[in-house]
Design a protein around this motif. Sequence first.
Motif: not given
Length: 192
Positions: A2-28
């Motif tokens: 999934s792209t970041d955009s896909d994850i954020i779009r899904q997280a609008v309805d399913v907030p827990a999905v947002f954790a994937q974005l954190y996992d991808r980009h927290a380090r940088p």
Amino acid sequence: MSTDSDIIRQAVDVPAVFAQLYDRHARPIHRYAARRAGPDVADDLLSETFTVAFERRGDYDFGRPDALPWLYGIVSTLLKRHRRVEARAWLSVRPDPTALVTEHHHEALEAVFEVRQLGTALRRMPARDRDALLLYAWGDLDYEGVAQALDVPVGTVRSRLNRARRMLRAAAGRTPAEEVDHGRADTTPIRP
């Protein structure tokens, strides 16, 4: 994947999905925040960045598949609140003192002097130019990514980077011909 955009779009309805974005980009984001404001503040900035991103996930431009520039834009805005901390961090910029204990004392002392001059130049640089420079150099964003992060046109990024480079060149006593191309993917020439 999934792209970041896909994850954020899904997280609008399913907030827990947002954790994937954190996992991808927290380090940088954490690394950038630590370099800008120091390690003591980086954890807080990371947390605040993802809190703001989560709260604004419905406003994300879903046409952009990569959310990293958006996250850098959020942390850059948060850094404005932490400018005093950042200024103190620049004051503490010092090269490794063991570098002075070499047979090349002259070169080491010159390096110490140059680092101090560059730190002073960065502190004195207008915040908008410093943000563009550090997003490009430390955030490893190309011009378009910096433009997205700061929500400005690419031409504005070019102008800000040009001014920042001129200030750093002057502080280091160098000319444009002495600069090294570090092989960044975006090698668009910037005219002095």
